[in-house]
Design an enzyme around this catalytic site. Sequence first.
Site, short mmCIF file in Angstrom:
data_model
loop_
_atom_site.label_atom_id
_atom_site.label_comp_id
_atom_site.label_asym_id
_atom_site.label_seq_id
_atom_site.Cartn_x
_atom_site.Cartn_y
_atom_site.Cartn_z
N GLU A 43 0.83 -1.26 0.10
CA GLU A 43 0.08 -0.03 -0.04
C GLU A 43 0.91 1.03 0.17
O GLU A 43 1.94 1.29 0.63
CB GLU A 43 -0.84 -0.01 1.34
CG GLU A 43 -1.77 1.15 1.33
CD GLU A 43 -2.55 1.18 2.54
OE1 GLU A 43 -3.64 1.71 2.45
OE2 GLU A 43 -2.17 0.43 3.69
N LYS A 115 -9.51 1.56 -2.65
CA LYS A 115 -9.69 0.97 -1.10
C LYS A 115 -11.02 1.54 -0.61
O LYS A 115 -11.51 2.69 -0.77
CB LYS A 115 -8.63 1.53 -0.20
CG LYS A 115 -8.69 0.94 1.22
CD LYS A 115 -7.38 1.66 2.08
CE LYS A 115 -7.56 1.19 3.38
NZ LYS A 115 -6.21 1.65 4.20
N CYS A 156 -5.07 -3.43 2.89
CA CYS A 156 -4.71 -3.08 3.97
C CYS A 156 -5.98 -3.33 5.02
O CYS A 156 -6.54 -4.54 5.14
CB CYS A 156 -4.26 -1.70 4.33
SG CYS A 156 -3.37 -1.27 5.88
#
Length: 284
Positions: A43, A115, A156
């Site tokens: 990330e 995300k 994540c």
Amino acid sequence: MTVFVAACIQLRSGKDISENTARAEELIRAAAADGATFVQTPEMSNVLVRSREELAARIDVLERDPFVAMARRICAELGIFLHVGSVAVLLDGGKAANRAVLIAPGGAIVETYDKIHMFDVDLPGGESWRESSTYRPGEKVPVVDLPFGKLGMAICYDVRFPALFRAQARLGAEILTAPAAFTRQTGQAHWHVLQRARAIENGAYVISAAQGGRHEDERETFGHSLIVDPWGGVVAELDNDTPGHVVAEIDLGKVARARARIPAIANEREFDCRMTEAVRGEPA
């Protein structure tokens, strides 16, 4: 069944995008030299900076991002698939996207993923994060049918939301991903168990490259880039927070065997969940 070599690249990205890009290229080349045909970076591969204003001044739209340009060039040169775990890219309206980018051997962008779940939290010790103040969350979760298998994309904090990975597994994803910049505090507590849980419950490989160490903006990330097999075994780990790479053989036959032994996806049933209020009455 398909067998191939995958690699995780561990970075310690700072504020300088050109420096981060150059260091990542070195590690990607090293992973390819070790036989990897699928390589993943963590990330925020292009830049890690806490200040929203400073971040906005440094990043650009995806088409002009130097890290993505390097990734496309090196894929074409080395003939590898490269999963850029994510880069910060500029959007209209003053916000950014935390965007994963999957690139094919010819250098074409195959898929992107923004995300979805924003890490908004106050941690013990005074550490505080408000990703939603900087990033616009995504709305769609992809599964990509690649020559070597079906791959689901996530980033994540998404790893704490099992429904996302289950939805991908239902669509046939054999490889799940959660490239990350986990804080040291949460990583020490939960990193390994979350990665292994997503692998076990879905009978899938999980590949998660990570940021590691103390960064220029003073954050500390956990490192420990991992590749977990469908039975929950750690088949590769960079067991520290130092930049580097780790490779592992991926045998997708293990996915079929794990799902046959524990057919949790096939055995799922619809159900109702409801709250019941207990009524206190006088004893008879």
